[in-house]
Design a protein around this motif. Structure first.
Motif, PDB file in Angstrom:
ATOM      1  N   ALA A 147      -6.183  26.641  21.203  1.00 54.65           N
ATOM      2  CA  ALA A 147      -5.494  26.382  19.938  1.00 54.65           C
ATOM      3  C   ALA A 147      -3.967  26.515  19.980  1.00 54.65           C
ATOM      4  CB  ALA A 147      -6.054  27.298  18.849  1.00 54.65           C
ATOM      5  N   PRO A 148      -3.378  27.473  20.710  1.00 55.98           N
ATOM      6  CA  PRO A 148      -1.920  27.625  20.649  1.00 55.98           C
ATOM      7  C   PRO A 148      -1.146  26.371  21.005  1.00 55.98           C
ATOM      8  CG  PRO A 148      -2.899  29.562  21.630  1.00 55.98           C
ATOM      9  CD  PRO A 148      -4.006  28.557  21.466  1.00 55.98           C
ATOM     10  N   ARG A 149      -1.724  25.452  21.751  1.00 56.29           N
ATOM     11  CA  ARG A 149      -1.016  24.239  22.133  1.00 56.29           C
ATOM     12  C   ARG A 149      -1.178  23.113  21.112  1.00 56.29           C
ATOM     13  NH1 ARG A 149      -2.577  23.704  28.569  1.00 56.29           N
ATOM     14  NH2 ARG A 149      -1.992  25.808  29.187  1.00 56.29           N
ATOM     15  N   LYS A 150      -1.914  23.350  20.022  1.00 54.54           N
ATOM     16  CA  LYS A 150      -2.254  22.272  19.120  1.00 54.54           C
ATOM     17  C   LYS A 150      -1.395  22.237  17.864  1.00 54.54           C
ATOM     18  CE  LYS A 150      -5.523  21.318  21.993  1.00 54.54           C
ATOM     19  NZ  LYS A 150      -5.104  22.116  23.112  1.00 54.54           N
ATOM     20  N   HIS A 151      -0.388  23.082  17.763  1.00 55.15           N
ATOM     21  CA  HIS A 151       0.492  23.041  16.613  1.00 55.15           C
ATOM     22  C   HIS A 151       1.297  21.741  16.622  1.00 55.15           C
ATOM     23  CE1 HIS A 151      -0.157  27.144  15.166  1.00 55.15           C
ATOM     24  NE2 HIS A 151      -0.254  27.498  16.427  1.00 55.15           N
ATOM     25  N   GLY A 152       1.628  21.251  15.437  1.00 55.90           N
ATOM     26  CA  GLY A 152       2.441  20.049  15.333  1.00 55.90           C
ATOM     27  C   GLY A 152       1.655  18.761  15.269  1.00 55.90           C
ATOM     28  N   LEU A 153       0.323  18.810  15.330  1.00 55.35           N
ATOM     29  CA  LEU A 153      -0.479  17.607  15.246  1.00 55.35           C
ATOM     30  C   LEU A 153      -0.588  17.164  13.784  1.00 55.35           C
ATOM     31  CD1 LEU A 153      -3.375  18.526  17.705  1.00 55.35           C
ATOM     32  CD2 LEU A 153      -1.250  17.316  18.198  1.00 55.35           C
ATOM     33  N   GLY A 154      -0.744  15.855  13.599  1.00 57.54           N
ATOM     34  CA  GLY A 154      -0.876  15.311  12.251  1.00 57.54           C
ATOM     35  C   GLY A 154      -2.137  14.501  12.115  1.00 57.54           C
ATOM     36  N   PRO A 155      -3.301  15.129  12.146  1.00 58.33           N
ATOM     37  CA  PRO A 155      -4.554  14.387  12.162  1.00 58.33           C
ATOM     38  C   PRO A 155      -4.856  13.686  10.846  1.00 58.33           C
ATOM     39  CG  PRO A 155      -4.989  16.726  11.917  1.00 58.33           C
ATOM     40  CD  PRO A 155      -3.519  16.588  12.168  1.00 58.33           C
ATOM     41  N   ALA A 156      -5.557  12.554  10.963  1.00 60.28           N
ATOM     42  CA  ALA A 156      -6.131  11.903   9.786  1.00 60.28           C
ATOM     43  C   ALA A 156      -7.557  12.383   9.582  1.00 60.28           C
ATOM     44  CB  ALA A 156      -6.106  10.384   9.962  1.00 60.28           C
ATOM     45  N   VAL A 165     -19.930  27.863  17.904  1.00 57.04           N
ATOM     46  CA  VAL A 165     -19.401  28.357  19.178  1.00 57.04           C
ATOM     47  C   VAL A 165     -17.880  28.502  19.166  1.00 57.04           C
ATOM     48  CG1 VAL A 165     -21.318  27.338  20.442  1.00 57.04           C
ATOM     49  CG2 VAL A 165     -19.172  26.076  20.284  1.00 57.04           C
ATOM     50  N   LEU A 166     -17.233  28.215  18.038  1.00 59.35           N
ATOM     51  CA  LEU A 166     -15.798  28.476  17.961  1.00 59.35           C
ATOM     52  C   LEU A 166     -15.552  29.975  18.130  1.00 59.35           C
ATOM     53  CD1 LEU A 166     -14.639  26.238  14.960  1.00 59.35           C
ATOM     54  CD2 LEU A 166     -14.092  25.911  17.371  1.00 59.35           C
ATOM     55  N   PRO A 167     -14.683  30.379  19.055  1.00 59.92           N
ATOM     56  CA  PRO A 167     -14.484  31.812  19.292  1.00 59.92           C
ATOM     57  C   PRO A 167     -13.806  32.519  18.125  1.00 59.92           C
ATOM     58  CG  PRO A 167     -12.912  30.519  20.550  1.00 59.92           C
ATOM     59  CD  PRO A 167     -13.883  29.540  19.952  1.00 59.92           C
ATOM     60  N   ASN A 168     -13.020  31.781  17.337  1.00 61.22           N
ATOM     61  CA  ASN A 168     -12.349  32.328  16.153  1.00 61.22           C
ATOM     62  C   ASN A 168     -11.925  31.137  15.297  1.00 61.22           C
ATOM     63  OD1 ASN A 168      -9.718  31.384  17.204  1.00 61.22           O
ATOM     64  ND2 ASN A 168      -9.974  33.061  18.669  1.00 61.22           N
ATOM     65  N   ARG A 169     -11.181  31.383  14.249  1.00 61.85           N
ATOM     66  CA  ARG A 169     -10.821  30.296  13.328  1.00 61.85           C
ATOM     67  C   ARG A 169      -9.459  29.684  13.647  1.00 61.85           C
ATOM     68  NH1 ARG A 169     -12.000  31.934   8.027  1.00 61.85           N
ATOM     69  NH2 ARG A 169     -10.988  29.999   7.402  1.00 61.85           N
ATOM     70  N   GLU A 170      -8.822  30.080  14.736  1.00 63.60           N
ATOM     71  CA  GLU A 170      -7.465  29.625  15.015  1.00 63.60           C
ATOM     72  C   GLU A 170      -7.397  28.113  15.217  1.00 63.60           C
ATOM     73  OE1 GLU A 170      -3.615  30.791  17.800  1.00 63.60           O
ATOM     74  OE2 GLU A 170      -5.596  31.559  18.299  1.00 63.60           O
ATOM     75  N   LEU A 171      -8.284  27.565  16.055  1.00 67.14           N
ATOM     76  CA  LEU A 171      -8.274  26.121  16.295  1.00 67.14           C
ATOM     77  C   LEU A 171      -8.526  25.371  14.991  1.00 67.14           C
ATOM     78  CD1 LEU A 171      -8.215  23.691  18.222  1.00 67.14           C
ATOM     79  CD2 LEU A 171     -10.664  24.049  18.605  1.00 67.14           C
ATOM     80  N   HIS A 172      -9.471  25.849  14.208  1.00 68.98           N
ATOM     81  CA  HIS A 172      -9.777  25.218  12.924  1.00 68.98           C
ATOM     82  C   HIS A 172      -8.549  25.203  12.016  1.00 68.98           C
ATOM     83  CE1 HIS A 172     -10.999  25.564   8.656  1.00 68.98           C
ATOM     84  NE2 HIS A 172     -11.861  24.608   8.978  1.00 68.98           N
ATOM     85  N   ASP A 173      -7.895  26.343  11.892  1.00 69.08           N
ATOM     86  CA  ASP A 173      -6.772  26.439  10.967  1.00 69.08           C
ATOM     87  C   ASP A 173      -5.586  25.610  11.435  1.00 69.08           C
ATOM     88  OD1 ASP A 173      -8.337  28.102   9.501  1.00 69.08           O
ATOM     89  OD2 ASP A 173      -7.306  29.953  10.059  1.00 69.08           O
ATOM     90  N   VAL A 174      -5.339  25.577  12.737  1.00 70.47           N
ATOM     91  CA  VAL A 174      -4.226  24.783  13.268  1.00 70.47           C
ATOM     92  C   VAL A 174      -4.421  23.309  12.948  1.00 70.47           C
ATOM     93  CG1 VAL A 174      -3.215  23.934  15.415  1.00 70.47           C
ATOM     94  CG2 VAL A 174      -3.524  26.374  15.082  1.00 70.47           C
ATOM     95  N   LEU A 175      -5.643  22.819  13.124  1.00 68.33           N
ATOM     96  CA  LEU A 175      -5.888  21.388  12.922  1.00 68.33           C
ATOM     97  C   LEU A 175      -5.949  21.009  11.448  1.00 68.33           C
ATOM     98  CD1 LEU A 175      -8.538  20.750  15.716  1.00 68.33           C
ATOM     99  CD2 LEU A 175      -6.164  19.968  15.671  1.00 68.33           C
ATOM    100  N   THR A 176      -6.584  21.839  10.640  1.00 68.08           N
ATOM    101  CA  THR A 176      -6.775  21.456   9.235  1.00 68.08           C
ATOM    102  C   THR A 176      -5.550  21.715   8.374  1.00 68.08           C
ATOM    103  OG1 THR A 176      -7.815  23.599   8.774  1.00 68.08           O
ATOM    104  CG2 THR A 176      -9.266  21.749   9.319  1.00 68.08           C
ATOM    105  N   THR A 177      -4.529  22.382   8.906  1.00 71.25           N
ATOM    106  CA  THR A 177      -3.280  22.538   8.156  1.00 71.25           C
ATOM    107  C   THR A 177      -2.284  21.433   8.487  1.00 71.25           C
ATOM    108  OG1 THR A 177      -2.476  24.067   9.864  1.00 71.25           O
ATOM    109  CG2 THR A 177      -3.474  25.036   7.894  1.00 71.25           C
ATOM    110  N   GLY A 178      -2.720  20.427   9.261  1.00 74.45           N
ATOM    111  CA  GLY A 178      -1.819  19.332   9.623  1.00 74.45           C
ATOM    112  C   GLY A 178      -2.025  18.068   8.812  1.00 74.45           C
TER     113      GLY A 178
END
Length: 513
Positions: A147-156, A165-178
Motif C-alpha cells: 500500500a505505501p507505494r499506491k498514494h496518488g492514484l486516481g482510480p475510476a 486476506v487483506l492484512p489491514n485496511r491501508e491498501l483499501h483506504d489508499v485506493l478508495t480515497t482517490g
C-alpha cells in the motif's frame, strides 16, 4: 445492437460480457452469464439514480469458493475498461495476497487476447499485470498489498478480491480515497467469509447484511450475499444450494459431497467447509481430530521390532517445568508410518498442581509411557542421553526440532553424537504441509500408534487457520498439552522432506567387473 441495448446500461453490460470467452478449463467457450450472474450485472450497471447516473457506487458480493468469482470479476473489469466507451479510466484490482492479486489479471488478459477486436485495441503487459487501451487512454492494473507505494492514484473503479486476506485496511483506504475527481466511482468487493471479526472484511460484511435486511439505509451499496445462515444444517444439500448458486453447474456436486464427507471425518475441516463453501464466518482455531479415526489407527507395537529400521525424528523441547516429547516415525511398506514416542516431565514440575493431569501423569509414569526427571525442571542431560542412545540403536536419518529452548541440546546432539539435526520454523507456511499430510495418513489408516500420551495430545489439539488457508497447531486454543503431537508432525516433516544422500556403495559395497 437494438435500441434497448443502446440505451439500457444493464443490457449493454450483459451483452458485452456475453461476447467474451471463458478462461481456464473452459477457455475459448462463450461466457454466457448464468441467470444469477446476469442479475448481478444488470442491477449493478442498470439501476439508475434520479439524475440518470449509476445508482450503486459499491457492490459487496459474497460468494463461496468454486462459484466463478475470478471469471466474473475479470469480465466486469474488461467491460469497465472497454465496454462503456469512457475515456481516461484507471481501473484496479487488489488483494492482500500477491498470487491472488494476479489471478484476475490473468483471466482478464486471456479474455482480451481471445477476442481479435479487443486484442487489437489493447496492449497486455503480463509482467506488470497491466492492460492498456490507448485509444481510450485507459488502463487496468492488478495491485499487491504494498500500500505505501499506491498514494496518488486516481482510480475510476477498484475491485477488491478476497477481502478477508487483506492484512489491514491501508491498501483499501489508499485506493478508495482517490475518487475525488471521478464522476461515478465504483468499488467492488468480492470475497468469501473469513474468521477475524475485527477485520475490515467483517466490518464491510456486517454493513452489507444490515443494508440488505433494511436495518441501515445506504442506497449507494448493492449487497449480494450468497451464504448459509448460522442455524442451517451444513450437511444438507439444500443448504449447499442456498449458498452456492453454481452448484451442479460448473461447481461439481460430487466434489462438494466429498468435501462434506471429509468435514464429517475431521471436526477441524468442518469449519473450513462451512467457511469456504457455505460462506459462514467461523472461529480461527477449532478442534482438529476425530478420535474415532485416530483410534482406528491403533496397533500393538513392539518397539524391539523397530530397532535398526530407518526412521525420522521430531523433538518438541518444552520449557524446563513442562512436558517434553521425542517422536520417531518409521516408514512402512504401504506408504504409512509407525510411530514411537518418548516423553519426559520433571518429577516436581507444575503438572503436580493440575488436578486431572497429575493423575494422568502418574498413571503414564507407572505404565512406562512417561519418564520423570529429578527436580522441578527438565534435565536436558536426560533428553540428550536418551536420544543419543536411540540413535545408536536405530537408523535415525534426520531429526527436526523447534529451536525454542533446544538450541544448546541440538547443537550437542549434532556435534557430539553425530545426529543430523535441523531446526524447523514453527510457522504455518512451514507446517501446513506436514499437518495436512498427518491428517491424510490418519484418514487412510496409515499412521500406526499405541502411545496413550500421543492420543491424549491429539484429543487436545486445535488448529489455527490463517487468512490464506494455511493451518498449524494452535497451542493457545488447544484444551491441553500437544507437545507429543507437535513432535510427531515435525518427524513427519523430516520424513517427507528428506532426501537420501547416502552413497549407493554404503548399501551394497563396490562391484568388480
Amino acid at each position: 445492437m437494438s435500441s434497448k441495448a443502446a440505451t439500457d446500461p444493464g443490457e449493454r453490460a450483459v451483452r458485452f460480457i456475453n461476447n467474451l470467452t471463458h478462461t481456464g478449463d473452459f477457455s475459448g467457450q462463450p461466457f454466457r452469464l448464468r441467470g444469477w450472474q446476469e442479475d448481478i450485472v444488470r442491477r449493478l450497471f442498470g439501476t439508475l439514480a434520479p439524475d440518470g447516473s449509476r445508482r450503486y457506487r459499491r457492490l459487496f458480493l459474497a460468494l463461496p469458493r468454486k462459484q466463478g468469482k475470478t471469471e466474473l470479476a475479470a469480465a466486469i473489469l474488461v467491460y469497465l475498461l472497454l465496454g462503456t466507451g469512457r475515456r481516461g479510466q484507471q481501473l484496479y484490482s487488489a488483494s492482500g495476497d500477491r498470487e491472488q492479486a494476479s489471478l484476475i489479471h490473468r483471466a482478464a488478459a486471456a479474455m482480451v487476447r481471445n477476442d481479435a477486436e479487443l486484442d487489437r485495441r489493447c496492449l497486455v503487459y503480463d509482467g506488470y499485470k497491466r492492460i492498456i487501451c490507448e485509444p481510450l487512454d485507459s488502463f487496468y492494473s492488478a495491485l499487491s498489498s504494498d500500500a505505501p507505494r499506491k498514494h496518488g492514484l486516481g482510480p475510476a473503479a477498484v475491485l477488491f478480491d478476497e477481502v478477508h486476506v487483506l492484512p489491514n485496511r491501508e491498501l483499501h483506504d489508499v485506493l478508495t480515497t482517490g475518487y475525488a475527481a471521478r464522476r461515478e466511482p465504483l468499488t467492488i468487493y468480492i470475497t468469501t467469509a473469513g474468521w477475524d471479526r475485527h477485520s475490515l472484511c467483517y466490518e464491510l460484511w456486517d454493513h452489507a447484511v444490515k443494508v440488505r435486511d433494511g436495518v441501515i439505509d445506504d442506497p449507494t451499496l448493492l449487497p449480494i450475499i450468497y451464504a448459509a445462515d448460522p442455524e442451517d444444517d451444513w450437511r444438507d444439500e439444500a443448504t449447499w444450494r442456498k449458498a452456492m448458486p453454481a452448484l451442479g453447474d460448473f461447481c461439481s456436486l460430487e466434489f462438494i459431497r466429498d468435501e462434506c464427507r471429509r468435514a464429517g471425518d475431521f471436526p477441524q475441516y468442518e469449519n473450513t467447509f462451512r467457511q469456504l463453501y457455505l460462506n459462514q464466518w467461523t472461529e480461527q482455531a477449532v478442534r482438529w481430530m476425530s478420535l474415532d479415526r485416530w483410534k482406528a489407527c491403533r496397533r500393538d507395537i513392539d518397539l524391539a521390532d523397530l530397532v535398526g529400521r530407518p526412521c525420522f525424528g521430531g523433538l518438541d523441547l518444552s520449557q524446563t517445568r513442562d512436558l517434553t516429547a521425542f517422536a520417531a516415525l518409521y516408514p512402512d511398506d504401504d506408504g504409512g508410518y509407525t510411530v514411537a514416542l518418548k516423553c519426559w516431565a520433571p518429577e516436581e514440575g507444575k503438572w503436580r498442581h493440575e488436578g486431572r493431569n497429575a493423575d494422568l501423569y502418574r498413571q503414564w509414569h507407572k505404565a512406562g509411557f512417561l519418564e520423570f526427571t529429578p527436580g522441578e525442571s527438565i534435565e536436558y542431560d536426560f533428553i540428550e542421553e536418551a536420544i543419543a542412545q536411540f540413535a545408536m540403536e536405530n537408523d535415525l536419518r534426520k531429526l527436526y526440532a523447534d529451536r525454542a529452548f533446544a538450541n544448546h541440546l541440538c547443537t550437542r546432539l549434532r556435534d557430539i553424537h553425530g545426529i543430523d539435526v535441523e531446526f524447523i520454523p514453527q510457522t504455518a507456511i512451514r507446517l501446513n504441509g506436514p499437518t495436512l499430510e498427518f491428517e491424510r495418513l490418519v484418514i487412510a489408516g496409515k499412521l500406526r500408534h499405541d502411545h496413550p500420551v500421543l492420543t491424549w495430545s491429539v484429543s487436545n489439539a486445535a488448529l489455527r487457520t490463517g487468512a490464506t488457508g494455511l493451518v498449524q497447531l494452535d497451542k493457545a486454543k488447544s484444551t491441553g498439552r500437544i507437545d507429543p503431537l507437535a513432535a510427531a508432525i515435525m518427524a513427519l516433516a523430516a520424513a517427507t522432506e528428506a532426501t537420501d544422500e547416502r552413497s549407493v556403495y554404503e548399501e551394497r559395497g563396490l562391484l568388480y567387473l
